[in-house]
Design an enzyme around this catalytic site. Structure first.
Site, PDB file in Angstrom:
ATOM      1  N   ASN A 112       0.879  -1.163   0.000  1.00  0.00           N
ATOM      2  CA  ASN A 112       0.000   0.000   0.000  1.00  0.00           C
ATOM      3  C   ASN A 112       0.925   1.224   0.000  1.00  0.00           C
ATOM      4  OD1 ASN A 112      -1.817   2.017   0.466  1.00  0.00           O
ATOM      5  ND2 ASN A 112      -2.684   1.140   2.335  1.00  0.00           N
ATOM      6  N   ARG A 156      -2.608  -1.994  -3.452  1.00  0.00           N
ATOM      7  CA  ARG A 156      -3.812  -1.218  -3.220  1.00  0.00           C
ATOM      8  C   ARG A 156      -3.738   0.012  -4.129  1.00  0.00           C
ATOM      9  NH1 ARG A 156      -5.960   1.524   2.366  1.00  0.00           N
ATOM     10  NH2 ARG A 156      -7.982   2.091   1.522  1.00  0.00           N
ATOM     11  N   HIS A 200     -13.014   2.756   0.120  1.00  0.00           N
ATOM     12  CA  HIS A 200     -13.021   1.696   1.151  1.00  0.00           C
ATOM     13  C   HIS A 200     -13.727   0.441   0.624  1.00  0.00           C
ATOM     14  CE1 HIS A 200     -12.966   5.198   4.259  1.00  0.00           C
ATOM     15  NE2 HIS A 200     -11.732   4.744   4.102  1.00  0.00           N
ATOM     16  N   GLY A 226     -12.952   4.969  10.294  1.00  0.00           N
ATOM     17  CA  GLY A 226     -11.538   5.122  10.662  1.00  0.00           C
ATOM     18  C   GLY A 226     -11.196   6.590  10.609  1.00  0.00           C
ATOM     19  N   GLY A 256     -10.452   8.091   7.856  1.00  0.00           N
ATOM     20  CA  GLY A 256     -11.450   8.355   6.817  1.00  0.00           C
ATOM     21  C   GLY A 256     -12.649   7.504   7.166  1.00  0.00           C
ATOM     22  N   ARG A 260     -11.700  15.635   7.737  1.00  0.00           N
ATOM     23  CA  ARG A 260     -12.513  16.003   6.560  1.00  0.00           C
ATOM     24  C   ARG A 260     -13.941  16.330   6.977  1.00  0.00           C
ATOM     25  NH1 ARG A 260     -11.144  10.705   3.237  1.00  0.00           N
ATOM     26  NH2 ARG A 260      -9.220  10.457   4.422  1.00  0.00           N
ATOM     27  N   ASP A 312      -8.452  12.627  16.539  1.00  0.00           N
ATOM     28  CA  ASP A 312      -8.460  11.252  17.043  1.00  0.00           C
ATOM     29  C   ASP A 312      -9.640  11.035  17.998  1.00  0.00           C
ATOM     30  OD1 ASP A 312      -7.878   8.875  18.608  1.00  0.00           O
ATOM     31  OD2 ASP A 312      -5.864   8.984  17.767  1.00  0.00           O
ATOM     32  N   MET A 313     -10.464  10.061  17.672  1.00  0.00           N
ATOM     33  CA  MET A 313     -11.677   9.827  18.467  1.00  0.00           C
ATOM     34  C   MET A 313     -11.362   9.542  19.944  1.00  0.00           C
ATOM     35  SD  MET A 313     -14.841   9.873  18.668  1.00  0.00           S
ATOM     36  CE  MET A 313     -15.834   9.773  17.193  1.00  0.00           C
ATOM     37  N   ARG A 314     -10.187   8.928  20.223  1.00  0.00           N
ATOM     38  CA  ARG A 314      -9.838   8.655  21.626  1.00  0.00           C
ATOM     39  C   ARG A 314      -9.775   9.956  22.411  1.00  0.00           C
ATOM     40  NH1 ARG A 314      -5.310   4.629  19.504  1.00  0.00           N
ATOM     41  NH2 ARG A 314      -5.382   6.249  17.946  1.00  0.00           N
ATOM     42  N   ILE A 365     -12.362   3.365  14.608  1.00  0.00           N
ATOM     43  CA  ILE A 365     -13.396   3.817  15.540  1.00  0.00           C
ATOM     44  C   ILE A 365     -14.508   2.765  15.656  1.00  0.00           C
ATOM     45  CG2 ILE A 365     -15.120   5.632  15.982  1.00  0.00           C
ATOM     46  CD1 ILE A 365     -13.198   7.561  14.427  1.00  0.00           C
ATOM     47  N   GLY A 366     -14.934   2.243  14.532  1.00  0.00           N
ATOM     48  CA  GLY A 366     -16.011   1.235  14.533  1.00  0.00           C
ATOM     49  C   GLY A 366     -15.657   0.013  15.364  1.00  0.00           C
ATOM     50  N   GLU A 373      -8.262  -5.354   4.919  1.00  0.00           N
ATOM     51  CA  GLU A 373      -8.142  -5.020   3.500  1.00  0.00           C
ATOM     52  C   GLU A 373      -6.952  -5.731   2.857  1.00  0.00           C
ATOM     53  OE1 GLU A 373      -8.678  -0.999   5.102  1.00  0.00           O
ATOM     54  OE2 GLU A 373      -9.447  -0.471   3.133  1.00  0.00           O
TER      55      GLU A 373
HETATM   56  P1  AMP Z   1      -8.033   3.694  11.038  1.00  0.00           P
HETATM   57  O1  AMP Z   1      -7.967   4.808  10.010  1.00  0.00           O
HETATM   58  O2  AMP Z   1      -9.019   2.640  10.699  1.00  0.00           O
HETATM   59  O3  AMP Z   1      -6.675   3.155  11.385  1.00  0.00           O
HETATM   60  O4  AMP Z   1      -8.597   4.382  12.372  1.00  0.00           O
HETATM   61  C1  AMP Z   1      -7.836   5.289  13.100  1.00  0.00           C
HETATM   62  C2  AMP Z   1      -8.690   5.990  14.099  1.00  0.00           C
HETATM   63  O5  AMP Z   1      -9.354   5.047  14.963  1.00  0.00           O
HETATM   64  C3  AMP Z   1      -7.920   6.866  15.067  1.00  0.00           C
HETATM   65  O6  AMP Z   1      -7.645   8.120  14.523  1.00  0.00           O
HETATM   66  C4  AMP Z   1      -8.867   6.956  16.232  1.00  0.00           C
HETATM   67  O7  AMP Z   1      -9.745   8.049  16.010  1.00  0.00           O
HETATM   68  C5  AMP Z   1      -9.676   5.697  16.174  1.00  0.00           C
HETATM   69  N1  AMP Z   1      -9.396   4.807  17.312  1.00  0.00           N
HETATM   70  C6  AMP Z   1      -8.401   3.928  17.459  1.00  0.00           C
HETATM   71  N2  AMP Z   1      -8.473   3.307  18.665  1.00  0.00           N
HETATM   72  C7  AMP Z   1      -9.560   3.834  19.293  1.00  0.00           C
HETATM   73  C8  AMP Z   1     -10.179   3.620  20.583  1.00  0.00           C
HETATM   74  N3  AMP Z   1      -9.698   2.742  21.451  1.00  0.00           N
HETATM   75  N4  AMP Z   1     -11.281   4.354  20.876  1.00  0.00           N
HETATM   76  C9  AMP Z   1     -11.780   5.242  19.998  1.00  0.00           C
HETATM   77  N5  AMP Z   1     -11.246   5.474  18.786  1.00  0.00           N
HETATM   78  C10 AMP Z   1     -10.152   4.792  18.427  1.00  0.00           C
END
Ligand code: AMP
Length: 409
Positions: free
Chosen positions: A7, A91, A180, A210, A212, A241, A283-285, A332-333, A384
């Site tokens: 990727n 990818r 995606h 995520g 995105g 975004r 970042d959702m955390r 996030i999901g 993926e």
């Molecule tokens: P991805 O692009 O699929 O790698 O997702 C990354 C994003 O997932 C991060 O920027 C976070 O916002 C979110 N994330 C990762 N771990 C957690 C967690 N334990 N709780 C909430 N959000 C999370």
């Protein structure tokens, strides 16, 4: 068969080496800051201690060369010889209208990927660089392109066309493509397995949340609508975004703030979403932590994020004329019980309930459906890379048997 999955971004290469005998990952890693004297290569042979090196890596050819050296390294390697790699899967972000599925890369395919650069200006040039770099490092090994857009090519015209002058579609291919695709394909397929129902008789809403984020309506295994559009900017609120906004806001802000095209592009792609609203983080955390600490802007950002997912689920329930399963995936999901709970709380009209105890889980495949729920709610970690490896193996095996499909227009 060993399949090498790549990727490639403009200054990075992510990789995994699969042994397709049992679909296991032998090694994975990441090269960052390509183009500099202090690029880093982080390499992990699965199940063993990895290594991180700082190297001068000025281009993708050198980056992939270094990765191949690691894969055969006396201490960190997982194969004896590069010749063990039988195929490479790439990818590729944008396949435009030309690619409805993964394809063996030849000169014509490379031209077509190049033709899609205006549609994917940030990613397609890097993807192409990765293909060329891989060809020069492992000449003669079949290479396969797996497109983020391909899965959504089944959308009907009324879903993929914008209500704009039709000439823009004919002249410039302006339409919804969606992204995606490999993730939505993987989790909807896995949902059918978990539910033990045929995929061709199942209505799934897949939420890839995520950095995105996009959501897809998958009917009988085929994408019939998705939230990202011509570019990955449309749809849900994301880390940085905006997702859906009134297009007139663009002209209004450009005028009021005296912004140029590049600045407005950067504002919508890099300074909006969770980051833009909260002012703290993409970042959702950190948004969740802020919410718990009583930060009002973090709370608003979370509320918008959650509300917009719920609105799309409602819209796609209508588009699908019913739903069998809702799937949460990606960073996030997979990892935010709080987000899943809040989204599902508002779906009572669909008969959705979740089991709060089961929902209290992170990064694992879990069925969180409540006892009285009319719709199944699943958390499925996406993969993926595995989809890319599977497609690559399937295509390369078909070549060997002499029955490769022609699968681009
Ligand atoms: P991805 O692009 O699929 O790698 O997702 C990354 C994003 O997932 C991060 O920027 C976070 O916002 C979110 N994330 C990762 N771990 C957690 C967690 N334990 N709780 C909430 N959000 C999370």
């Amino acid at each position: 068969m060993k399949v090498f999955v790549l990727n490639c971004g403009s200054s990075s290469v992510k990789y995994q080496l699969f042994d397709m005998k049992d679909e296991s990952v032998l090694a994975k890693g990441l090269v960052e800051r390509i183009g500099s004297d202090d690029a880093t290569l982080t390499h992990t042979p699965v199940g063993r201690t990895g290594t991180k090196r700082v190297l001068s890596i000025l281009d993708h050819t050198t980056a992939i060369g270094q990765v191949l050296r690691m894969l055969t390294h006396s201490e960190y390697g997982v194969i004896k010889d590069i010749a063990e790699i039988r195929a490479v899967g790439h990818r590729v972000l944008h396949g435009g209208p030309a690619f409805t599925q993964s394809v063996l890369i030849d000169e014509e395919v490379k031209h077509a990927i190049r033709d899609c650069i205006p549609l994917g200006p940030l990613h397609n040039p890097a993807n192409l660089m990765g293909i060329l770099a891989s060809e020069s490092n492992i000449p003669g090994v079949p290479q396969v392109a797996v497109f983020d857009t391909a899965f959504h090519q089944t959308m009907p015209k009324h879903a993929f066309l914008y209500p704009l002058p039709y000439i823009l579609y004919e002249r410039h291919k302006v339409r919804r493509y969606g992204f995606h695709g490999t993730s939505h394909r993987f989790v909807s397929g896995r949902a059918a397995e978990i539910l033990e129902k045929p995929l061709n008789n199942l209505k799934v809403i897949s939420c890839h949340l995520g950095n995105g984020a996009s959501i897809a309506a998958v009917k009988n295994g085929k994408s019939i609508d998705t939230s990202m559009g011509l570019t990955p900017l449309e749809g849900l609120m994301m880390g940085t975004r905006s997702g859906d906004i009134d297009p007139a806001i663009i002209f209004y802000i450009m005028n009021r703030e005296n912004l140029g095209l590049e600045e407005i592009d950067s504002l919508l792609n890099k300074h909006s979403g969770l980051l833009g609203v909260s002012g703290i983080s993409s970042d959702m955390r950190e948004i969740e932590a802020g919410t718990e600490q009583g930060n009002n802007r973090a709370k608003i950002a979370f509320d918008i994020y959650e509300y917009r997912i719920r609105k799309y689920i409602g819209a796609y329930a209508a588009a699908l004329d019913g739903v069998d399963a809702i799937v949460f995936t990606a960073g996030i999901g997979e990892n935010s019980p709080m987000l899943r709970q809040r989204v599902c709380q508002g779906l009572g009209f669909l008969g959705v309930t979740i089991d709060l105890e089961k929902n209290d889980s992170k990064g694992k495949e879990v069925d969180i459906t409540g006892e009285s729920s009319k719709i199944r709610v699943l958390v499925i970690p996406t993969n993926e890379e595995l989809v890319i490896a599977r497609d690559t193996m399937e295509i390369v095996s078909a070549i060997r048997k002499g029955n490769l499909r022609i699968c681009y227009k």
